[in-house]
Design a protein around this motif. Structure first.
Motif, PDB file in Angstrom:
ATOM      1  N   LYS A 123       0.826  -1.207   0.000  1.00  0.00           N
ATOM      2  CA  LYS A 123       0.000   0.000   0.000  1.00  0.00           C
ATOM      3  C   LYS A 123       0.862   1.259   0.000  1.00  0.00           C
ATOM      4  O   LYS A 123       0.453   2.292  -0.534  1.00  0.00           O
ATOM      5  N   ARG A 124       2.068   1.172   0.544  1.00  0.00           N
ATOM      6  CA  ARG A 124       2.965   2.342   0.530  1.00  0.00           C
ATOM      7  C   ARG A 124       3.475   2.611  -0.877  1.00  0.00           C
ATOM      8  O   ARG A 124       3.596   3.766  -1.283  1.00  0.00           O
ATOM      9  N   GLY A 125       3.778   1.552  -1.612  1.00  0.00           N
ATOM     10  CA  GLY A 125       4.156   1.727  -3.009  1.00  0.00           C
ATOM     11  C   GLY A 125       3.002   2.289  -3.831  1.00  0.00           C
ATOM     12  O   GLY A 125       3.200   3.131  -4.713  1.00  0.00           O
ATOM     13  N   LEU A 126       1.782   1.811  -3.528  1.00  0.00           N
ATOM     14  CA  LEU A 126       0.597   2.319  -4.229  1.00  0.00           C
ATOM     15  C   LEU A 126       0.367   3.793  -3.895  1.00  0.00           C
ATOM     16  O   LEU A 126      -0.013   4.582  -4.761  1.00  0.00           O
ATOM     17  N   ARG A 127       0.617   4.163  -2.644  1.00  0.00           N
ATOM     18  CA  ARG A 127       0.475   5.579  -2.244  1.00  0.00           C
ATOM     19  C   ARG A 127       1.490   6.445  -2.974  1.00  0.00           C
ATOM     20  O   ARG A 127       1.179   7.568  -3.378  1.00  0.00           O
ATOM     21  N   PHE A 128       2.700   5.932  -3.160  1.00  0.00           N
ATOM     22  CA  PHE A 128       3.725   6.674  -3.907  1.00  0.00           C
ATOM     23  C   PHE A 128       3.214   7.010  -5.306  1.00  0.00           C
ATOM     24  O   PHE A 128       3.298   8.161  -5.753  1.00  0.00           O
ATOM     25  N   ILE A 129       2.672   6.020  -6.001  1.00  0.00           N
ATOM     26  CA  ILE A 129       2.130   6.244  -7.346  1.00  0.00           C
ATOM     27  C   ILE A 129       0.990   7.252  -7.295  1.00  0.00           C
ATOM     28  O   ILE A 129       0.904   8.165  -8.121  1.00  0.00           O
ATOM     29  N   GLN A 130       0.111   7.088  -6.317  1.00  0.00           N
ATOM     30  CA  GLN A 130      -1.044   7.970  -6.177  1.00  0.00           C
ATOM     31  C   GLN A 130      -0.628   9.431  -6.009  1.00  0.00           C
ATOM     32  O   GLN A 130      -1.129  10.322  -6.702  1.00  0.00           O
ATOM     33  N   VAL A 131       0.290   9.680  -5.082  1.00  0.00           N
ATOM     34  CA  VAL A 131       0.704  11.060  -4.796  1.00  0.00           C
ATOM     35  C   VAL A 131       1.441  11.665  -5.986  1.00  0.00           C
ATOM     36  O   VAL A 131       1.239  12.840  -6.337  1.00  0.00           O
ATOM     37  N   LEU A 132       2.284  10.869  -6.643  1.00  0.00           N
ATOM     38  CA  LEU A 132       3.023  11.357  -7.811  1.00  0.00           C
ATOM     39  C   LEU A 132       2.059  11.773  -8.923  1.00  0.00           C
ATOM     40  O   LEU A 132       2.167  12.885  -9.479  1.00  0.00           O
ATOM     41  N   LEU A 133       1.122  10.910  -9.265  1.00  0.00           N
ATOM     42  CA  LEU A 133       0.188  11.215 -10.347  1.00  0.00           C
ATOM     43  C   LEU A 133      -0.735  12.369  -9.978  1.00  0.00           C
ATOM     44  O   LEU A 133      -1.041  13.230 -10.810  1.00  0.00           O
TER      45      LEU A 133
END
Length: 209
Positions: free
Chosen positions: A98-108
């Motif tokens: 979920k932390r990796g998914l959050r990284f993608i989310q915040v970047l996009l």
């Protein structure tokens, strides 16, 4: 947005329960996203995400009916592992995923919101930095933090990044960002629901690696 929109996340029901099978199918297409960031420093993040997906799938495959939702998995592992939980099994793998998914989310989200370096508007360095600071930095020790800081200088230009997201197809920037915005709708709700589940079940850990 070929790399994203071909694999949309499913809309969640009112109770925000995340079904395991469609979730695993959707996230299985995300590891190549990190190839677009232009640095081998992101290779461990990519490998970590792929490994965590495999670990969760292995647990799900043992009993798909029992583990229909991600919450079913966490609750079952809590009962099974007791004092070792949550630092064990699919619970631990999903915590890092979920932390990796959050990284993608915040970047996009940072990109579609138009956040940029006024002096270097075609660089995505500040977008990547924001994503790292919010999603991953607090869980990394000093050495890994320095590696990521160095990786920022290899971050691609915004135009190249968006073209890569579109699998090399020529597309107007505003059209590209609109497709990212569409992707983020269900994706954000799903990631937020997983974070809320970890808080509710007291399953979050904050140790550094």
């Amino acid at each position: 947005m070929a790399v994203l929109l071909e694999h949309q996340f499913k809309q969640l029901p009112a109770d925000k329960q995340v079904e395991t099978r469609p979730f695993l199918e959707a996230v299985s297409h995300l590891p190549p996203f990190f190839d677009l960031l232009g640095s081998t420093v992101f290779a461990p993040v990519k490998a970590d995400i792929a490994g965590n997906i495999s670990n969760i799938k292995a647990v799900y495959d043992t009993n798909p009916s029992r583990f229909k939702t991600l919450q079913n998995i966490l609750e079952a592992e809590k009962e099974m592992h007791r004092s070792q939980w949550p630092k064990v099994g699919a619970t631990l793998s999903l915590m890092w995923l979920k932390r990796g998914l959050r990284f993608i989310q915040v970047l996009l989200k940072s990109l579609v919101d138009g956040e940029k370096d006024v002096n270097n508007p075609n660089l995505i360095r500040i977008n990547v930095t924001k994503a790292y600071d919010i999603a991953l930095k607090k869980y990394h020790g000093w050495l890994i933090q320095q590696l990521f800081k160095a990786a920022l200088y290899a971050a691609p230009h915004k135009s190249d990044f968006l073209r890569a997201l579109s699998k090399g197809r020529e597309m107007k920037e505003e059209d590209c960002l609109e497709k990212v915005r569409q992707f983020l709708v269900n994706y954000t709700v799903t990631v937020d629901a997983i974070y809320e589940m970890y808080t509710r079940l007291n399953a979050e850990l904050d140790y550094k690696v």
